[in-house]
Motif scaffolding. Structure first.
Motif, PDB file in Angstrom:
ATOM      1  N   PHE A 427       0.867  -1.266   0.081  1.00 13.04           N
ATOM      2  CA  PHE A 427       0.069  -0.058  -0.068  1.00 13.04           C
ATOM      3  C   PHE A 427       0.992   1.218  -0.076  1.00 13.04           C
ATOM      4  CE2 PHE A 427      -2.020   3.256   2.385  1.00 13.04           C
ATOM      5  CZ  PHE A 427      -2.996   3.596   1.816  1.00 13.04           C
ATOM      6  N   LEU A 428       1.877   1.418   0.963  1.00 15.69           N
ATOM      7  CA  LEU A 428       2.764   2.267   0.822  1.00 15.69           C
ATOM      8  C   LEU A 428       3.633   2.554  -0.266  1.00 15.69           C
ATOM      9  CD1 LEU A 428       3.665   2.003   4.850  1.00 15.69           C
ATOM     10  CD2 LEU A 428       2.255   3.862   3.777  1.00 15.69           C
ATOM     11  N   SER A 429       3.870   1.688  -0.959  1.00 12.74           N
ATOM     12  CA  SER A 429       4.474   1.885  -2.329  1.00 12.74           C
ATOM     13  C   SER A 429       3.908   2.726  -3.656  1.00 12.74           C
ATOM     14  CB  SER A 429       4.866   0.431  -3.004  1.00 12.74           C
ATOM     15  OG  SER A 429       3.701  -0.155  -3.395  1.00 12.74           O
ATOM     16  N   PHE A 430       2.426   2.883  -3.243  1.00  6.59           N
ATOM     17  CA  PHE A 430       1.828   3.652  -4.282  1.00  6.59           C
ATOM     18  C   PHE A 430       0.994   4.522  -3.734  1.00  6.59           C
ATOM     19  CE2 PHE A 430      -1.199  -0.213  -3.430  1.00  6.59           C
ATOM     20  CZ  PHE A 430      -2.139   0.340  -3.150  1.00  6.59           C
ATOM     21  N   ALA A 431       0.766   4.705  -2.229  1.00  2.41           N
ATOM     22  CA  ALA A 431      -0.655   5.429  -1.702  1.00  2.41           C
ATOM     23  C   ALA A 431      -0.276   6.983  -2.079  1.00  2.41           C
ATOM     24  CB  ALA A 431      -0.462   5.261  -0.192  1.00  2.41           C
ATOM     25  N   GLY A 432       1.050   7.410  -2.459  1.00  3.37           N
ATOM     26  CA  GLY A 432       1.236   8.920  -2.361  1.00  3.37           C
ATOM     27  C   GLY A 432       1.238   9.284  -3.898  1.00  3.37           C
ATOM     28  N   LEU A 433       0.961   8.647  -4.747  1.00  2.31           N
ATOM     29  CA  LEU A 433       0.986   8.843  -6.480  1.00  2.31           C
ATOM     30  C   LEU A 433      -0.033   9.207  -7.040  1.00  2.31           C
ATOM     31  CD1 LEU A 433       3.223   5.412  -7.118  1.00  2.31           C
ATOM     32  CD2 LEU A 433       4.180   7.636  -6.631  1.00  2.31           C
ATOM     33  N   PRO A 434      -0.059   9.799  -7.988  1.00  2.00           N
ATOM     34  CA  PRO A 434      -1.078  10.287  -8.752  1.00  2.00           C
ATOM     35  C   PRO A 434      -1.966   9.228  -9.154  1.00  2.00           C
ATOM     36  CG  PRO A 434       0.845  11.207  -9.699  1.00  2.00           C
ATOM     37  CD  PRO A 434       1.139  10.362  -8.826  1.00  2.00           C
ATOM     38  N   GLU A 435      -3.232   9.584  -9.790  1.00  2.00           N
ATOM     39  CA  GLU A 435      -4.247   8.467  -9.679  1.00  2.00           C
ATOM     40  C   GLU A 435      -3.799   7.303 -10.766  1.00  2.00           C
ATOM     41  OE1 GLU A 435      -8.508   7.987 -12.098  1.00  2.00           O
ATOM     42  OE2 GLU A 435      -8.465   9.781 -10.654  1.00  2.00           O
ATOM     43  N   GLU A 436      -3.509   7.549 -11.966  1.00  2.00           N
ATOM     44  CA  GLU A 436      -3.049   6.738 -12.709  1.00  2.00           C
ATOM     45  C   GLU A 436      -1.983   5.800 -12.354  1.00  2.00           C
ATOM     46  OE1 GLU A 436      -0.721   4.624 -15.876  1.00  2.00           O
ATOM     47  OE2 GLU A 436      -0.470   6.754 -15.292  1.00  2.00           O
ATOM     48  N   THR A 437      -0.814   6.624 -12.209  1.00  2.00           N
ATOM     49  CA  THR A 437       0.193   5.863 -11.514  1.00  2.00           C
ATOM     50  C   THR A 437       0.090   5.029 -10.377  1.00  2.00           C
ATOM     51  OG1 THR A 437       1.366   7.837 -12.361  1.00  2.00           O
ATOM     52  CG2 THR A 437       2.731   6.366 -11.091  1.00  2.00           C
ATOM     53  N   ALA A 438      -0.817   5.602  -9.545  1.00  2.00           N
ATOM     54  CA  ALA A 438      -1.019   4.706  -8.306  1.00  2.00           C
ATOM     55  C   ALA A 438      -1.884   3.483  -8.719  1.00  2.00           C
ATOM     56  CB  ALA A 438      -1.721   5.495  -7.284  1.00  2.00           C
ATOM     57  N   PHE A 439      -2.630   3.543  -9.481  1.00  3.29           N
ATOM     58  CA  PHE A 439      -3.350   2.272  -9.975  1.00  3.29           C
ATOM     59  C   PHE A 439      -2.662   1.335 -10.593  1.00  3.29           C
ATOM     60  CE2 PHE A 439      -6.321  -0.096 -12.984  1.00  3.29           C
ATOM     61  CZ  PHE A 439      -7.077  -0.524 -11.943  1.00  3.29           C
ATOM     62  N   ARG A 440      -1.653   1.741 -11.412  1.00  6.25           N
ATOM     63  CA  ARG A 440      -0.756   0.795 -12.036  1.00  6.25           C
ATOM     64  C   ARG A 440      -0.158   0.319 -11.127  1.00  6.25           C
ATOM     65  NH1 ARG A 440       4.023   2.240 -13.231  1.00  6.25           N
ATOM     66  NH2 ARG A 440       3.538   4.315 -13.754  1.00  6.25           N
ATOM     67  N   ARG A 441       0.646   1.056 -10.080  1.00  8.82           N
ATOM     68  CA  ARG A 441       1.645   0.382  -9.315  1.00  8.82           C
ATOM     69  C   ARG A 441       0.909  -0.456  -8.102  1.00  8.82           C
ATOM     70  NH1 ARG A 441       4.745  -2.185  -7.914  1.00  8.82           N
ATOM     71  NH2 ARG A 441       6.586  -1.613  -6.688  1.00  8.82           N
ATOM     72  N   SER A 442      -0.419  -0.207  -8.063  1.00  5.90           N
ATOM     73  CA  SER A 442      -1.009  -1.367  -7.060  1.00  5.90           C
ATOM     74  C   SER A 442      -1.000  -2.625  -7.580  1.00  5.90           C
ATOM     75  CB  SER A 442      -2.543  -0.598  -6.732  1.00  5.90           C
ATOM     76  OG  SER A 442      -3.281  -0.540  -7.724  1.00  5.90           O
ATOM     77  N   TYR A 443      -1.050  -2.876  -8.752  1.00  4.26           N
ATOM     78  CA  TYR A 443      -1.231  -4.295  -9.311  1.00  4.26           C
ATOM     79  C   TYR A 443      -0.116  -4.597 -10.277  1.00  4.26           C
ATOM     80  CZ  TYR A 443      -3.133  -2.868 -13.847  1.00  4.26           C
ATOM     81  OH  TYR A 443      -3.272  -2.378 -15.151  1.00  4.26           O
ATOM     82  N   THR A 444       0.942  -3.805 -10.494  1.00  7.45           N
ATOM     83  CA  THR A 444       2.207  -4.191 -11.359  1.00  7.45           C
ATOM     84  C   THR A 444       3.213  -4.900 -10.520  1.00  7.45           C
ATOM     85  OG1 THR A 444       2.705  -1.994 -11.515  1.00  7.45           O
ATOM     86  CG2 THR A 444       1.608  -3.076 -13.286  1.00  7.45           C
ATOM     87  N   MET A 445       4.327  -5.021 -10.752  1.00  5.41           N
ATOM     88  CA  MET A 445       5.458  -5.498 -10.006  1.00  5.41           C
ATOM     89  C   MET A 445       6.535  -4.873  -9.549  1.00  5.41           C
ATOM     90  SD  MET A 445       4.749  -9.027 -10.301  1.00  5.41           S
ATOM     91  CE  MET A 445       6.241 -10.276 -10.445  1.00  5.41           C
ATOM     92  N   TYR A 446       6.616  -3.706 -10.378  1.00  2.00           N
ATOM     93  CA  TYR A 446       7.799  -2.744 -10.160  1.00  2.00           C
ATOM     94  C   TYR A 446       7.402  -1.276 -10.501  1.00  2.00           C
ATOM     95  CZ  TYR A 446      10.484  -7.173 -10.996  1.00  2.00           C
ATOM     96  OH  TYR A 446      10.974  -8.526 -10.934  1.00  2.00           O
ATOM     97  N   ASP A 447       8.053  -0.318  -9.749  1.00  5.18           N
ATOM     98  CA  ASP A 447       8.021   1.021 -10.293  1.00  5.18           C
ATOM     99  C   ASP A 447       9.031   1.276 -11.422  1.00  5.18           C
ATOM    100  OD1 ASP A 447      10.225   1.784  -9.189  1.00  5.18           O
ATOM    101  OD2 ASP A 447       9.454   2.323  -7.202  1.00  5.18           O
ATOM    102  N   GLN A 448       8.798   2.269 -11.828  1.00  6.74           N
ATOM    103  CA  GLN A 448       9.805   2.700 -12.981  1.00  6.74           C
ATOM    104  C   GLN A 448      11.109   2.556 -12.747  1.00  6.74           C
ATOM    105  OE1 GLN A 448       8.938   6.452 -15.143  1.00  6.74           O
ATOM    106  NE2 GLN A 448      10.387   5.810 -16.630  1.00  6.74           N
ATOM    107  N   ASP A 449      11.774   2.921 -11.681  1.00 10.41           N
ATOM    108  CA  ASP A 449      13.156   3.139 -11.463  1.00 10.41           C
ATOM    109  C   ASP A 449      13.477   1.494 -11.337  1.00 10.41           C
ATOM    110  OD1 ASP A 449      13.295   5.694 -11.665  1.00 10.41           O
ATOM    111  OD2 ASP A 449      13.198   6.023  -9.361  1.00 10.41           O
ATOM    112  N   GLU A 450      12.785   0.687 -10.459  1.00  9.89           N
ATOM    113  CA  GLU A 450      12.981  -0.693 -10.181  1.00  9.89           C
ATOM    114  C   GLU A 450      13.269  -1.566 -11.422  1.00  9.89           C
ATOM    115  OE1 GLU A 450      10.669  -1.301  -5.650  1.00  9.89           O
ATOM    116  OE2 GLU A 450       9.607  -1.425  -7.790  1.00  9.89           O
TER     117      GLU A 450
END
Length: 644
Positions: A427-450
């Motif tokens: 949850f904390l890995s995406f909770a502070g992100l903008p809407e689309e980015t947060a939704f993507r990050r909530s079910y995908t494996m990595y953020d962009q940097d990872e």
């Protein structure tokens, strides 16, 4: 349910079609057929493997030829009785009782205009001997697969990608952009294909090949438009009777001349379908899974079996319990082969083992609760993203302190895992992100940097393209409802790209048909006529569906905590698969080829083993990707195997 294949103006088309059809034998062990006809100075060849479900006689055999039209078809039409009655009233005389013949005559009468009238799951090719045209079509929601490949003025198509790979003699090149997408999502989106030349016919579309080399495409159904229509229905105050819509769909999906059973996890979706099926077919069988006790304890998995038993007892269902304790070292390469593309969801194993057990008991057709979570906001990610909006109002210093504290907590010890900690870190890995980015990050494996750190630096532009594609799909709607925006994106990407894909491949690997009554055009129309604030109420996801299900199910089942149709990955990784993970890091082809960076992959393994991070899903997907890549680049394996 079947396997279809064919070539159109393709070199050595007859033998290529035979190879395509042979590769699909598992999809249709009840019969095989092939049709050939001249097309100008070339030929068309259509192949078929039959799994006989409706009209078991020879009048249902394919390819079906009638008065200049030829059809090779994979699927089921649940409104075939109504279409048959309409066509009969118009003077059509039918030879048999199959829905294949109904589709053929509907095409003769209406052409592509018949497509939006079809209610079911389908992928087919229809050839017109008079014009020399071949048309391919795929159902509205992408339930049934259809792969194709064009070279010059020719085309080859099949129900599975492995058939195209085998038939083209190992000449297909891996599309590394699709592999990057698979790392991000742990599946390949329907808009991409793991081999460069190949493509998936998009859901709700058709493609026409003409003898002069022209190719036309058309769309007969658009989920974006359906969602917009649903928004207008909701604004006008029109609310669907969900209990009636779901029951009508479940009743139609029981249409069969062979035994039908259900998946029964004990959760809401499968329990409701099983109860409805039992209402129309008393004594129906159901199949459920459990895990080895030590695996379930390590994963802190809920006891779903007791709920499944409760539902079965209440509705007179013949319940079959299957313990999932597979030899994963043996199953991993087998499942990778059958899944066609790198898919890292271990639920595919569950589906395969359940369908195998059902097939051995003489069951050819299974009903699944797939799709309800996507359409009615039933996943944790949907609620989590709503909570994240409120979380962003918490003062920054407090959020940073909480994040630091959670970051220091372990996700597992040597004896057990801590699900609540895993959820909190996620949850904390995406909770502070903008809407689309947060939704993507909530079910995908990595953020962009990872993801960039894991991949060859030359693929940085590809990563950007993959992320942009998600953003574009998410933004492509006319909805002002956050929950329904998430549901629409799931129905366009997550549902066809992952869940429907692994369900089709895993079930057909066991020569079993799985039907998905929630992924029905009328249920989908009803779903998007429900405002988001009725789908998630308080902390309750799928609220409107739960309310409707109380008409038949006990509240204990309807409002129980959500279960998981998954697998004890951390337990498998810590025992069965640990040596294989080390081998892939040290000597894997993905690392040797430079696609993955060994140091970044080794860090994932080390942090997972230390219990500080849960990378079990990431590492499972790396294993599936490694096995797929070995086959795809070896010149054998996936390209030439016809059995597994």
């Amino acid at each position: 349910m079947c396997g279809i294949a064919g070539t159109y103006r393709w070199p050595d088309g007859k033998s290529v079609t035979d190879r395509l059809t042979d590769t699909l034998a598992h999809r249709g062990p009840d019969g095989a057929g092939r049709y050939s006809h001249p097309v100008g100075d070339d030929e068309v060849h259509l192949g078929h493997r039959r799994l006989a479900i409706i009209d078991l006689s020879d009048t249902g055999a394919q390819p079906m030829v009638s008065d200049g039209l030829v059809l090779t078809y994979n699927g089921e039409l649940y409104n075939a009785p109504e279409l048959r009655a309409e066509l009969t009233a118009a003077g059509v005389r039918f030879r048999g009782t199959s829905d294949t013949e109904v589709l053929l005559e509907a095409w003769r009468r209406w052409g592509t205009d018949c497509l939006p009238r079809l209610r079911g799951m389908f992928a087919f090719g229809v050839f017109d001997e008079r014009t020399g045209d071949l048309v391919l079509a795929r159902d509205q929601l992408g339930i049934k697969p259809l792969f194709l490949l064009r070279r010059g003025g020719g085309l080859v198509f099949a129900s599975e990608l492995k058939a195209l790979a085998a038939a083209t003699g190992g000449t297909l090149e891996v599309d590394h952009a699709a592999l990057v997408a698979s790392l991000l999502y742990y599946w390949v989106p329907d808009s991409r294909c793991a081999f460069r030349e190949a493509e998936k016919l998009p859901p709700g579309t058709w493609l026409r090949c003409r003898p002069d080399g022209r190719v036309e495409r058309g769309r007969f159904w658009n989920l974006k438009d359906v969602a917009a229509e649903g928004r207008e229905r909701a604004r006008s105050g029109e609310q669907p009777d969900l209990a009636a819509v779901v029951e009508e769909s479940a009743r139609r999906h029981l249409l069969s001349d062979v035994p039908v059973a259900t998946f029964l996890s004990g959760g809401l979706d499968s329990s409701w379908l099983t109860a409805l099926a039992a209402r129309h077919r008393p004594g129906i069988s159901a199949y459920t899974i459990g895990f080895r006790a030590e695996d379930a304890r390590f994963e802190a998995m809920p006891d779903d079996l007791r709920y499944a038993r409760q539902v079965a007892a209440r509705f007179g269902v013949d319940l079959h319990e299957i313990e999932i304790a597979p030899d994963v070292l043996d199953l991993l390469p087998r499942m990778t082969y059958h899944l066609d593309e790198p898919i890292g969801d271990p639920a595919a194993i569950n589906t395969y083992l359940i369908c195998t057990a059902a097939r051995e008991a003489g069951v050819k057709v299974m009903l699944s609760g797939m799709g309800a979570d996507e359409l009615f906001a039933g996943y944790r990610k949907h609620l989590a993203n709503l909570i994240a909006v409120r979380y962003q109002r918490v003062p920054g210093p407090l959020r940073r302190g909480l994040s630091g504290a959670v970051d220091r907590l372990p996700v597992a010890t040597s004896r057990r895992g801590y699900r609540s900690v895993r959820f909190a870190k996620r949850f904390l890995s995406f909770a502070g992100l903008p809407e689309e980015t947060a939704f993507r990050r909530s079910y995908t494996m990595y953020d962009q940097d990872e993801l960039l750190a894991l991949l060859n630096p030359d693929l940085a532009g590809t990563v950007e393209d993959v992320l942009t594609e998600h953003a574009d799909v998410y933004a492509d709607n006319d909805l002002d409802d956050f929950v329904n925006r998430m549901c629409l994106t799931d129905a366009r990407m997550f549902l066809p790209g992952l869940n429907l894909t692994y369900t089709d491949r895993s079930s057909m690997a066991a020569s079993t048909e799985v039907r998905v009554p929630y992924v029905d055009v009328e249920v989908v129309r009803a779903a998007f006529a429900v405002p988001g604030d009725r789908k998630i109420v308080g902390r309750q996801g799928k609220a409107v569906l739960k309310e409707a299900a109380t008409s038949i199910l006990p509240r204990e089942i309807v409002y129980r905590p959500k279960g998981l149709f998954s697998a004890p990955l951390r337990a498998w990784m810590s025992r069965d698969l640990a040596p294989l993970v080390r081998e892939v890091v040290e000597d894997g082809l993905l690392v040797k080829s430079g696609f993955l960076r060994r140091d970044a992959l080794a860090r994932l393994v080390a942090e997972d083993a230390a219990g500080q991070r849960d990378y079990s899903k990431h590492l499972w997907h790396v294993l599936t990707l490694e096995y797929w890549y070995r086959d795809a680049t070896s010149g054998s394996g996936q390209r030439t195997r016809t059995t597994a």
